[in-house]
Design an enzyme around this catalytic site. Structure first.
Site, PDB file in Angstrom:
ATOM      1  N   ILE A 122      61.058  45.367  55.286  1.00 17.94           N
ATOM      2  CA  ILE A 122      59.741  45.993  55.278  1.00 17.94           C
ATOM      3  C   ILE A 122      59.922  47.513  55.244  1.00 17.94           C
ATOM      4  O   ILE A 122      59.722  48.210  56.234  1.00 17.94           O
ATOM      5  CB  ILE A 122      58.903  45.559  56.508  1.00 17.94           C
ATOM      6  CG1 ILE A 122      58.869  44.045  56.606  1.00 17.94           C
ATOM      7  CG2 ILE A 122      57.491  46.130  56.419  1.00 17.94           C
ATOM      8  CD1 ILE A 122      58.248  43.510  57.882  1.00 17.94           C
ATOM      9  N   PRO A 123      60.349  48.027  54.071  1.00 19.49           N
ATOM     10  CA  PRO A 123      60.477  49.483  53.979  1.00 19.49           C
ATOM     11  C   PRO A 123      59.090  50.115  54.128  1.00 19.49           C
ATOM     12  O   PRO A 123      58.119  49.633  53.554  1.00 19.49           O
ATOM     13  CB  PRO A 123      61.054  49.718  52.587  1.00 19.49           C
ATOM     14  CG  PRO A 123      61.090  48.411  51.895  1.00 19.49           C
ATOM     15  CD  PRO A 123      60.701  47.353  52.853  1.00 19.49           C
ATOM     16  N   HIS A 124      59.027  51.148  54.924  1.00 21.79           N
ATOM     17  CA  HIS A 124      57.741  51.778  55.189  1.00 21.79           C
ATOM     18  C   HIS A 124      57.950  53.244  55.544  1.00 21.79           C
ATOM     19  O   HIS A 124      59.039  53.646  55.945  1.00 21.79           O
ATOM     20  CB  HIS A 124      57.017  51.067  56.337  1.00 21.79           C
ATOM     21  CG  HIS A 124      57.809  51.080  57.607  1.00 21.79           C
ATOM     22  ND1 HIS A 124      58.898  50.250  57.809  1.00 21.79           N
ATOM     23  CD2 HIS A 124      57.686  51.834  58.716  1.00 21.79           C
ATOM     24  CE1 HIS A 124      59.390  50.478  59.009  1.00 21.79           C
ATOM     25  NE2 HIS A 124      58.695  51.450  59.576  1.00 21.79           N
ATOM     26  N   ALA A 125      56.908  54.026  55.388  1.00 24.56           N
ATOM     27  CA  ALA A 125      56.980  55.449  55.704  1.00 24.56           C
ATOM     28  C   ALA A 125      55.579  56.019  55.807  1.00 24.56           C
ATOM     29  O   ALA A 125      54.625  55.454  55.281  1.00 24.56           O
ATOM     30  CB  ALA A 125      57.757  56.186  54.626  1.00 24.56           C
TER      31      ALA A 125
END
Length: 87
Positions: free
Chosen positions: A64-67
């Site tokens: 779950i790549p997130h930023a």
């Protein structure tokens, strides 16, 4: 806000091909740039910076790549499935 407010058909990519985590993030950033209007480099840089803090992989082939990007005023969700898994 409901999940259907965050995901639309343009933000879903099936059978995505990537040979590395970096390539997957860069290619996903290209897709996100088309929808958000941000430059893909801004998106990929912030996602890679988050990834350097610690992997966003949660196990069982899921990440779950997130930023957080200050210039975006609402959340966006992008979903992709990979043809081949990545470490």
């Amino acid at each position: 806000m409901e999940i259907y407010d965050l995901i639309n058909p343009e933000s879903i990519v099936a059978n995505f091909h990537a040979t590395s985590k970096k390539q997957a993030i860069q290619d996903l950033a290209k897709k996100a740039a088309d929808i958000t209007g941000l430059h893909e480099r801004v998106i990929s840089d912030v996602l890679m910076e988050r990834e350097r803090l610690g992997t966003t992989g949660v196990g069982n082939g899921i990440a779950i790549p997130h930023a957080n990007i200050a210039t975006i005023d609402r959340p966006f969700v992008f979903v992709c499935t990979l043809i081949n898994g990545l470490d």
